[in-house]
Scaffold this motif. Structure first.
Motif, PDB file in Angstrom:
ATOM      1  N   LEU A  21       0.815  -1.211   0.000  1.00  0.00           N
ATOM      2  CA  LEU A  21       0.000   0.000   0.000  1.00  0.00           C
ATOM      3  C   LEU A  21       0.854   1.269   0.000  1.00  0.00           C
ATOM      4  CD1 LEU A  21      -2.649   1.553   0.238  1.00  0.00           C
ATOM      5  CD2 LEU A  21      -2.559   1.203   2.716  1.00  0.00           C
ATOM      6  N   LYS A  22       1.805   1.374   0.905  1.00  0.00           N
ATOM      7  CA  LYS A  22       2.611   2.585   1.013  1.00  0.00           C
ATOM      8  C   LYS A  22       3.400   2.851  -0.257  1.00  0.00           C
ATOM      9  CE  LYS A  22       6.203   4.863   3.743  1.00  0.00           C
ATOM     10  NZ  LYS A  22       7.072   4.777   4.951  1.00  0.00           N
ATOM     11  N   ILE A  23       4.077   1.843  -0.756  1.00  0.00           N
ATOM     12  CA  ILE A  23       4.917   2.032  -1.939  1.00  0.00           C
ATOM     13  C   ILE A  23       4.080   2.369  -3.171  1.00  0.00           C
ATOM     14  CG2 ILE A  23       4.986  -0.404  -2.659  1.00  0.00           C
ATOM     15  CD1 ILE A  23       7.923  -0.045  -3.270  1.00  0.00           C
ATOM     16  N   ASN A  24       2.872   1.788  -3.258  1.00  0.00           N
ATOM     17  CA  ASN A  24       1.972   2.096  -4.383  1.00  0.00           C
ATOM     18  C   ASN A  24       1.491   3.548  -4.330  1.00  0.00           C
ATOM     19  OD1 ASN A  24       1.851  -0.227  -6.022  1.00  0.00           O
ATOM     20  ND2 ASN A  24       0.432  -1.232  -4.622  1.00  0.00           N
ATOM     21  N   ILE A  25       1.171   4.027  -3.137  1.00  0.00           N
ATOM     22  CA  ILE A  25       0.703   5.411  -2.996  1.00  0.00           C
ATOM     23  C   ILE A  25       1.843   6.388  -3.280  1.00  0.00           C
ATOM     24  CG2 ILE A  25      -0.078   7.142  -1.341  1.00  0.00           C
ATOM     25  CD1 ILE A  25      -1.978   5.122  -0.191  1.00  0.00           C
ATOM     26  N   LEU A  26       3.047   6.070  -2.808  1.00  0.00           N
ATOM     27  CA  LEU A  26       4.192   6.938  -3.088  1.00  0.00           C
ATOM     28  C   LEU A  26       4.420   7.051  -4.596  1.00  0.00           C
ATOM     29  CD1 LEU A  26       6.715   5.784  -0.316  1.00  0.00           C
ATOM     30  CD2 LEU A  26       5.430   7.929  -0.404  1.00  0.00           C
ATOM     31  N   GLU A  27       4.321   5.928  -5.302  1.00  0.00           N
ATOM     32  CA  GLU A  27       4.518   5.931  -6.756  1.00  0.00           C
ATOM     33  C   GLU A  27       3.374   6.648  -7.462  1.00  0.00           C
ATOM     34  OE1 GLU A  27       6.660   5.762  -9.765  1.00  0.00           O
ATOM     35  OE2 GLU A  27       7.386   4.185  -8.412  1.00  0.00           O
ATOM     36  N   THR A  29       1.299   9.000  -6.308  1.00  0.00           N
ATOM     37  CA  THR A  29       1.329  10.449  -6.091  1.00  0.00           C
ATOM     38  C   THR A  29       2.421  11.093  -6.937  1.00  0.00           C
ATOM     39  OG1 THR A  29       2.721  10.122  -4.115  1.00  0.00           O
ATOM     40  CG2 THR A  29       0.341  10.353  -3.780  1.00  0.00           C
ATOM     41  N   ARG A  30       3.515  10.379  -7.120  1.00  0.00           N
ATOM     42  CA  ARG A  30       4.603  10.881  -7.967  1.00  0.00           C
ATOM     43  C   ARG A  30       4.137  11.023  -9.416  1.00  0.00           C
ATOM     44  NH1 ARG A  30       8.215   6.882  -7.029  1.00  0.00           N
ATOM     45  NH2 ARG A  30       8.623   7.765  -4.993  1.00  0.00           N
ATOM     46  N   ILE A  31       3.406  10.023  -9.906  1.00  0.00           N
ATOM     47  CA  ILE A  31       2.878  10.059 -11.269  1.00  0.00           C
ATOM     48  C   ILE A  31       1.885  11.203 -11.435  1.00  0.00           C
ATOM     49  CG2 ILE A  31       1.435   8.797 -12.939  1.00  0.00           C
ATOM     50  CD1 ILE A  31       2.714   6.214 -11.768  1.00  0.00           C
ATOM     51  N   ALA A  32       0.999  11.368 -10.451  1.00  0.00           N
ATOM     52  CA  ALA A  32       0.018  12.461 -10.499  1.00  0.00           C
ATOM     53  C   ALA A  32       0.722  13.814 -10.558  1.00  0.00           C
ATOM     54  CB  ALA A  32      -0.904  12.388  -9.289  1.00  0.00           C
ATOM     55  N   ILE A  62       4.394  11.713   1.667  1.00  0.00           N
ATOM     56  CA  ILE A  62       4.599  11.769   0.223  1.00  0.00           C
ATOM     57  C   ILE A  62       5.486  12.960  -0.130  1.00  0.00           C
ATOM     58  CG2 ILE A  62       2.409  10.628  -0.268  1.00  0.00           C
ATOM     59  CD1 ILE A  62       1.287  13.349  -1.110  1.00  0.00           C
ATOM     60  N   GLU A  63       6.131  12.856  -1.283  1.00  0.00           N
ATOM     61  CA  GLU A  63       7.107  13.858  -1.691  1.00  0.00           C
ATOM     62  C   GLU A  63       6.464  15.191  -2.065  1.00  0.00           C
ATOM     63  OE1 GLU A  63      10.655  14.257  -5.079  1.00  0.00           O
ATOM     64  OE2 GLU A  63       9.504  12.393  -4.841  1.00  0.00           O
ATOM     65  N   HIS A  64       5.319  15.143  -2.733  1.00  0.00           N
ATOM     66  CA  HIS A  64       4.695  16.361  -3.254  1.00  0.00           C
ATOM     67  C   HIS A  64       3.450  16.710  -2.430  1.00  0.00           C
ATOM     68  CE1 HIS A  64       7.424  15.945  -6.646  1.00  0.00           C
ATOM     69  NE2 HIS A  64       7.032  14.689  -6.746  1.00  0.00           N
ATOM     70  N   GLN A  65       3.648  17.515  -1.401  1.00  0.00           N
ATOM     71  CA  GLN A  65       2.576  17.823  -0.463  1.00  0.00           C
ATOM     72  C   GLN A  65       1.542  18.793  -1.037  1.00  0.00           C
ATOM     73  OE1 GLN A  65       1.824  16.628   2.594  1.00  0.00           O
ATOM     74  NE2 GLN A  65       3.476  15.117   2.435  1.00  0.00           N
ATOM     75  N   ASP A  66       1.865  19.453  -2.146  1.00  0.00           N
ATOM     76  CA  ASP A  66       0.923  20.396  -2.751  1.00  0.00           C
ATOM     77  C   ASP A  66      -0.065  19.707  -3.694  1.00  0.00           C
ATOM     78  OD1 ASP A  66       2.886  19.703  -4.563  1.00  0.00           O
ATOM     79  OD2 ASP A  66       2.908  21.660  -5.558  1.00  0.00           O
ATOM     80  N   LEU A  67       0.021  18.400  -3.806  1.00  0.00           N
ATOM     81  CA  LEU A  67      -0.845  17.626  -4.699  1.00  0.00           C
ATOM     82  C   LEU A  67      -2.290  17.652  -4.192  1.00  0.00           C
ATOM     83  CD1 LEU A  67      -0.342  15.838  -7.248  1.00  0.00           C
ATOM     84  CD2 LEU A  67      -0.323  13.880  -5.697  1.00  0.00           C
ATOM     85  N   GLU A  68      -3.241  17.795  -5.125  1.00  0.00           N
ATOM     86  CA  GLU A  68      -4.660  17.755  -4.759  1.00  0.00           C
ATOM     87  C   GLU A  68      -5.098  16.298  -4.650  1.00  0.00           C
ATOM     88  OE1 GLU A  68      -9.060  19.345  -6.286  1.00  0.00           O
ATOM     89  OE2 GLU A  68      -7.255  19.801  -7.466  1.00  0.00           O
ATOM     90  N   ILE A  69      -5.474  15.874  -3.446  1.00  0.00           N
ATOM     91  CA  ILE A  69      -5.827  14.470  -3.199  1.00  0.00           C
ATOM     92  C   ILE A  69      -7.183  14.376  -2.511  1.00  0.00           C
ATOM     93  CG2 ILE A  69      -5.169  12.325  -2.031  1.00  0.00           C
ATOM     94  CD1 ILE A  69      -2.273  13.221  -2.177  1.00  0.00           C
ATOM     95  N   ASP A  70      -7.996  13.442  -2.990  1.00  0.00           N
ATOM     96  CA  ASP A  70      -9.314  13.193  -2.411  1.00  0.00           C
ATOM     97  C   ASP A  70      -9.418  11.696  -2.121  1.00  0.00           C
ATOM     98  OD1 ASP A  70     -11.970  13.153  -1.668  1.00  0.00           O
ATOM     99  OD2 ASP A  70     -12.748  13.343  -3.712  1.00  0.00           O
ATOM    100  N   VAL A  71      -9.706  11.334  -0.882  1.00  0.00           N
ATOM    101  CA  VAL A  71      -9.830   9.922  -0.503  1.00  0.00           C
ATOM    102  C   VAL A  71     -11.307   9.537  -0.462  1.00  0.00           C
ATOM    103  CG1 VAL A  71      -9.267   8.145   1.184  1.00  0.00           C
ATOM    104  CG2 VAL A  71      -7.711  10.088   0.862  1.00  0.00           C
ATOM    105  N   GLN A  72     -11.666   8.502  -1.200  1.00  0.00           N
ATOM    106  CA  GLN A  72     -13.042   8.024  -1.273  1.00  0.00           C
ATOM    107  C   GLN A  72     -13.144   6.620  -0.677  1.00  0.00           C
ATOM    108  OE1 GLN A  72     -15.928   9.530  -2.682  1.00  0.00           O
ATOM    109  NE2 GLN A  72     -14.710  11.419  -2.709  1.00  0.00           N
ATOM    110  N   TRP A  73     -14.239   6.381   0.048  1.00  0.00           N
ATOM    111  CA  TRP A  73     -14.501   5.068   0.644  1.00  0.00           C
ATOM    112  C   TRP A  73     -15.866   4.600   0.143  1.00  0.00           C
ATOM    113  CZ3 TRP A  73     -10.586   3.529   4.086  1.00  0.00           C
ATOM    114  CH2 TRP A  73      -9.719   4.554   4.481  1.00  0.00           C
ATOM    115  N   LYS A  74     -15.898   3.458  -0.534  1.00  0.00           N
ATOM    116  CA  LYS A  74     -17.164   2.958  -1.073  1.00  0.00           C
ATOM    117  C   LYS A  74     -17.273   1.456  -0.824  1.00  0.00           C
ATOM    118  CE  LYS A  74     -17.438   6.482  -4.710  1.00  0.00           C
ATOM    119  NZ  LYS A  74     -18.642   7.157  -4.194  1.00  0.00           N
ATOM    120  N   VAL A  75     -18.492   1.025  -0.523  1.00  0.00           N
ATOM    121  CA  VAL A  75     -18.746  -0.393  -0.264  1.00  0.00           C
ATOM    122  C   VAL A  75     -19.439  -1.010  -1.469  1.00  0.00           C
ATOM    123  CG1 VAL A  75     -19.911  -2.043   1.237  1.00  0.00           C
ATOM    124  CG2 VAL A  75     -18.932   0.043   2.214  1.00  0.00           C
TER     125      VAL A  75
END
Length: 287
Positions: A21-27, A29-32, A62-75
């Motif tokens: 999970l952590k390594i995927n999110i780091l990668e 966010t970098r791509i975004a 994460i490296e880029h703290q200015d990134l616009e991020i929205d976390v969604q939770w859906k069942v």
């Protein structure tokens, strides 16, 4: 067919609470960041305090703290929820963490990714080698097959390479053996086969050069462009080539709708999905 200046404005990453999970999110966010895109993180499952805390902890690093991020939770069922979210949020790119071998973990590469490549309305990036720190993308391989979607895919590959700083793009034209129409029986027929192959190769390279002419010069600046003709099964040949040359990214046309015959007799992208040679970027026409 014209590529947008920013084809990937909104990116969706579907995540599970796996060891990666952590390594995927780091990668992701970098791509975004490289695509100057908004990132939506989607978890198909219940939202708990522990899960939310874990995500927030990862995002704080994460490296880029200015990134616009929205976390969604859906069942719901993963495929249905992801497809619906892509439509409702006008997603341009869906990113999925994947393992290389299909028989190692069918959840990602088999049942989930295979269906999503045909069902979602956007492009897809399958990540098999995310990293904590950035590993530069040095080589991009893109399909150059004779198909209506190919000009857009090649355009997108140049845009992606430019955004990631990749210095080399190889356009692979897969030529099927059946196009030769000659059976080798003796030296004379062998010579004829070689002549036909050379003509087919020249034809394909000319077609691809015409596509490259229409790509913005800014995307081609500083990039080494190589053409490579391969005779063999579509999908299998380019996947093998990408593996042999150790490409960092393989860019392909999106597959068409599947049928029962597609599952019985694999072809094109089916070969690649069953044994990913590298990170796979699937371009869909919506961009």
């Amino acid at each position: 067919m014209v590529l947008k200046n920013r084809p990937f404005k909104t990116i969706l990453f579907g995540f599970a609470f796996s060891p990666k999970l952590k390594i995927n999110i780091l990668e992701t966010t970098r791509i975004a960041h490289f695509f100057n895109a908004k990132l939506i993180l989607l978890h198909v499952g219940s939202k708990t305090f522990e899960k939310e805390s874990k995500i927030n902890e990862i995002l704080s690093k994460i490296e880029h703290q200015d990134l616009e991020i929205d976390v969604q939770w859906k069942v719901g069922k993963p495929i249905g929820v992801i497809v619906e979210t892509c439509e409702n949020f006008n997603i341009d790119l869906l990113i999925i963490g994947a393992l290389q071998k299909e028989n190692m973990y069918q959840f990602y590469v088999g049942s989930i990714a295979r269906k999503l490549t045909r069902m979602v309305c956007c492009s897809i990036l399958l990540l098999i080698k995310p990293s904590v720190g950035r590993v530069p993308c040095k080589s991009v391989v893109v399909n150059g097959l004779d198909a209506p979607d190919t000009p857009l895919t090649i355009n997108a590959a140049f845009y992606i390479a430019n955004a990631l700083g990749a210095p080399q793009i190889t356009i692979v034209e897969e030529i099927q053996q059946k196009d030769i129409h000659v059976t080798v029986q003796d030296d004379k027929s062998l010579k004829k086969v070689n002549i036909v192959k050379e003509r087919l190769k020249n034809r394909e390279e000319h077609r691809v050069r015409q596509i490259i002419k229409d790509i913005p010069d800014s995307f081609k600046k500083g990039v080494t462009i190589k053409n490579q003709s391969i005779f063999g099964k579509r999908g299998y040949s380019i996947g093998h080539y990408a593996e042999v040359v150790r490409a960092d990214l393989l860019v392909m046309n999106a597959p068409s709708k599947s049928s029962l015959l597609d599952r019985i007799f694999p072809h094109d992208i089916e070969y690649i999905l069953s044994d990913l040679p590298t990170d796979l970027f699937i371009i869909r026409q919506s961009i």
